[in-house]
Design a protein around this motif. Structure first.
Motif, PDB file in Angstrom:
ATOM      1  N   VAL A 161       0.813  -1.205   0.000  1.00  0.00           N
ATOM      2  CA  VAL A 161       0.000   0.000   0.000  1.00  0.00           C
ATOM      3  C   VAL A 161       0.854   1.265   0.000  1.00  0.00           C
ATOM      4  CG1 VAL A 161      -0.217   0.211   2.517  1.00  0.00           C
ATOM      5  CG2 VAL A 161      -2.079   0.997   1.031  1.00  0.00           C
ATOM      6  N   THR A 162       2.069   1.205   0.561  1.00  0.00           N
ATOM      7  CA  THR A 162       2.923   2.391   0.577  1.00  0.00           C
ATOM      8  C   THR A 162       3.289   2.856  -0.828  1.00  0.00           C
ATOM      9  OG1 THR A 162       3.816   1.916   2.784  1.00  0.00           O
ATOM     10  CG2 THR A 162       5.139   3.324   1.340  1.00  0.00           C
ATOM     11  N   PRO A 163       3.799   1.998  -1.726  1.00  0.00           N
ATOM     12  CA  PRO A 163       4.048   2.475  -3.090  1.00  0.00           C
ATOM     13  C   PRO A 163       2.778   2.901  -3.814  1.00  0.00           C
ATOM     14  CG  PRO A 163       4.417   0.097  -2.935  1.00  0.00           C
ATOM     15  CD  PRO A 163       4.295   0.620  -1.542  1.00  0.00           C
ATOM     16  N   MET A 164       1.649   2.292  -3.495  1.00  0.00           N
ATOM     17  CA  MET A 164       0.398   2.747  -4.102  1.00  0.00           C
ATOM     18  C   MET A 164       0.104   4.192  -3.695  1.00  0.00           C
ATOM     19  SD  MET A 164      -2.289  -0.424  -3.758  1.00  0.00           S
ATOM     20  CE  MET A 164      -1.723  -2.131  -3.738  1.00  0.00           C
ATOM     21  N   LEU A 165       0.284   4.475  -2.404  1.00  0.00           N
ATOM     22  CA  LEU A 165      -0.019   5.814  -1.898  1.00  0.00           C
ATOM     23  C   LEU A 165       0.945   6.867  -2.427  1.00  0.00           C
ATOM     24  CD1 LEU A 165      -0.830   4.867   1.808  1.00  0.00           C
ATOM     25  CD2 LEU A 165      -2.456   5.702   0.113  1.00  0.00           C
ATOM     26  N   THR A 166       2.211   6.506  -2.600  1.00  0.00           N
ATOM     27  CA  THR A 166       3.206   7.486  -3.045  1.00  0.00           C
ATOM     28  C   THR A 166       3.267   7.597  -4.578  1.00  0.00           C
ATOM     29  OG1 THR A 166       4.923   5.769  -2.883  1.00  0.00           O
ATOM     30  CG2 THR A 166       4.610   7.221  -0.987  1.00  0.00           C
ATOM     31  N   ASP A 167       3.286   6.457  -5.255  1.00  0.00           N
ATOM     32  CA  ASP A 167       3.474   6.483  -6.708  1.00  0.00           C
ATOM     33  C   ASP A 167       2.180   6.705  -7.480  1.00  0.00           C
ATOM     34  OD1 ASP A 167       6.027   5.891  -5.981  1.00  0.00           O
ATOM     35  OD2 ASP A 167       6.003   3.822  -6.715  1.00  0.00           O
ATOM     36  N   SER A 168       1.061   6.238  -6.941  1.00  0.00           N
ATOM     37  CA  SER A 168      -0.205   6.384  -7.656  1.00  0.00           C
ATOM     38  C   SER A 168      -1.018   7.565  -7.141  1.00  0.00           C
ATOM     39  CB  SER A 168      -1.026   5.094  -7.539  1.00  0.00           C
ATOM     40  OG  SER A 168      -2.243   5.201  -8.238  1.00  0.00           O
TER      41      SER A 168
END
Length: 408
Positions: free
Chosen positions: A224-231
């Motif tokens: 979920v962290t890359p989803m929140l930052t990258d998306s």
């Protein structure tokens, strides 16, 4: 509700904190022990392995003991493991200490669920389990962030000493709030007899639902962290707050699920799984904007943890001759879901399907969980029909809904 449930929640709070805090302390641990972060990640796996091995084993071998005594002993082992983590001389000692810390995890929740349900009326069993699990979900809101900050400012060893102190508080609460005469010893069938209770197909179907349903959660939540930052476009500094929002959602879902399951256990389970499918399927869309991404994180926690109490209680009812063992095995299944879900979500990422693809993989797992739950429902209702001599008979069934039976 009995005040004794507070003692179980305190223990659950400590266990939840030590389980998840390592993920936030990996950089500090890796730097201090001079190892790579991927190597430090094995410390998370070592804890999960301890849960999987310790949950059924400790529940089975302590079956003849007073459950109050077992709970206190498990928390003592929890303290030893966390103190050993704080004092570990090198990576290998820390790896062993994390494994030791994980051993009492599943058995504590398993035996604790039996204790919680034994102190309330039948129509409040699921609610009592949800109140014990409240400590676990609150740990994600407050315990893990505070422990992570402590580790970042005072050193990671201070974190595990702090968690050990929580364990001491839990032992004091257990000793003072759980009366001797309210918690009887287990059936005493021994290890072989306890394991025999797991031969039931309904038990394995319930455990399979846990693996698939919570595997769906961790397929998405692990990334979920890359989803929140990258998306969604959040900065790194905002992620901690957003993960706390997930804990808020999990807390709400846990309490709502416990209340609903006391009225309709099977319906609550199906409703939670359907909600999880919908939320995960919508994740790629919801992660396209910051406001909707925040909503998605909360909804993910709600949908996933609505199913927690009904699944725990269902497993216990399917193995009524060994409820502590079955309940502990469900915690092992939860940790298998953690590892398996993260692996499947990682496969979706590695295949190049995009940063939000783990949520789609999670939706597929949730559909699988629905399928397993559906099979379990059919098995529950297909009991041997005993023909009577011209009169109606009722064949008893271990159905999760009260008053349900097969009429002949």
């Amino acid at each position: 509700m009995p005040l004794a449930l507070l003692a179980l929640a305190v223990g659950a709070f400590g266990i939840g904190t030590t389980e998840f805090v390592m993920m936030g302390l990996l950089p500090e641990v890796a730097d201090d022990l001079h190892i790579a972060i991927p190597t430090a990640g094995h410390l998370v796996s070592a804890y999960a392995l301890g849960v999987v091995i310790g949950a059924p084993l400790l529940a089975a071998v302590t079956a003849k003991m007073s459950r109050r005594t077992v709970l206190i002993g498990l928390m003592a082992l929890f303290i030893v493991g966390n103190a050993a983590s704080a004092l570990a001389a090198d990576y290998h000692w820390l790896l062993a200490a994390r494994f030791l810390s994980g051993l009492p995890h599943g058995a504590f929740f398993g035996v604790g669920a039996v204790v919680a349900t034994s102190m309330v009326a039948p129509e409040r069993k699921a609610r009592s389990v949800s109140l014990m699990f409240l400590g676990l979900t609150v740990a994600n809101v407050a315990g893990v962030p505070v422990a992570t900050l402590m580790g970042q400012h005072l050193g990671w060893r201070a974190t595990f000493l702090g968690v050990s102190a929580i364990g001491l508080a839990a032992i004091a609460a257990l000793a003072s709030l759980i009366p001797h005469d309210r918690v009887a010893a287990g059936s005493g069938a021994g290890l072989r007899g306890e394991l025999a209770a797991l031969k039931s197909l309904p038990v394995w179907l319930a455990l399979g639902t846990t693996v698939a349903g919570f595997g769906a959660l961790f397929a998405a939540y692990s990334y979920v962290t890359p989803m929140l930052t990258d998306s969604a476009g959040f900065g790194d500094g905002s992620v901690t707050l957003l993960l706390a929002l997930f804990g808020v959602g999990a807390t709400v879902g846990n309490l709502v699920g416990g209340r609903l399951a006391d009225h309709a256990m099977r319906g609550t389970l199906f409703g939670g799984l359907v909600s999880l499918v919908v939320v995960l399927a919508l994740f790629p869309v919801l992660m396209s904007a910051q406001w909707s991404a925040g909503v998605a994180v909360v909804l993910l926690g709600v949908a996933a943890f609505v199913t927690g109490s009904p699944l725990q209680l269902m497993v216990m009812e399917k193995a009524s001759s060994a409820p502590s063992l079955a309940s502990s095995a469900n915690q092992a299944a939860f940790n298998l879901a953690n590892a398996g879900g993260a692996w499947i979500g990682g496969l979706a990422l590695a295949a190049g399907f995009g940063v939000t693809s783990p949520s789609v993989a999670g939706a597929v797992l949730a559909v699988l969980g629905l399928g397993v739950a559906g099979v379990a429902s059919v098995v529950d209702r297909r009991r041997v029909v005993v023909a009577g001599s011209g009169r109606e008979r009722v064949v008893a069934s271990h159905l999760p809904e009260r008053g349900d039976a097969v009429r002949v």
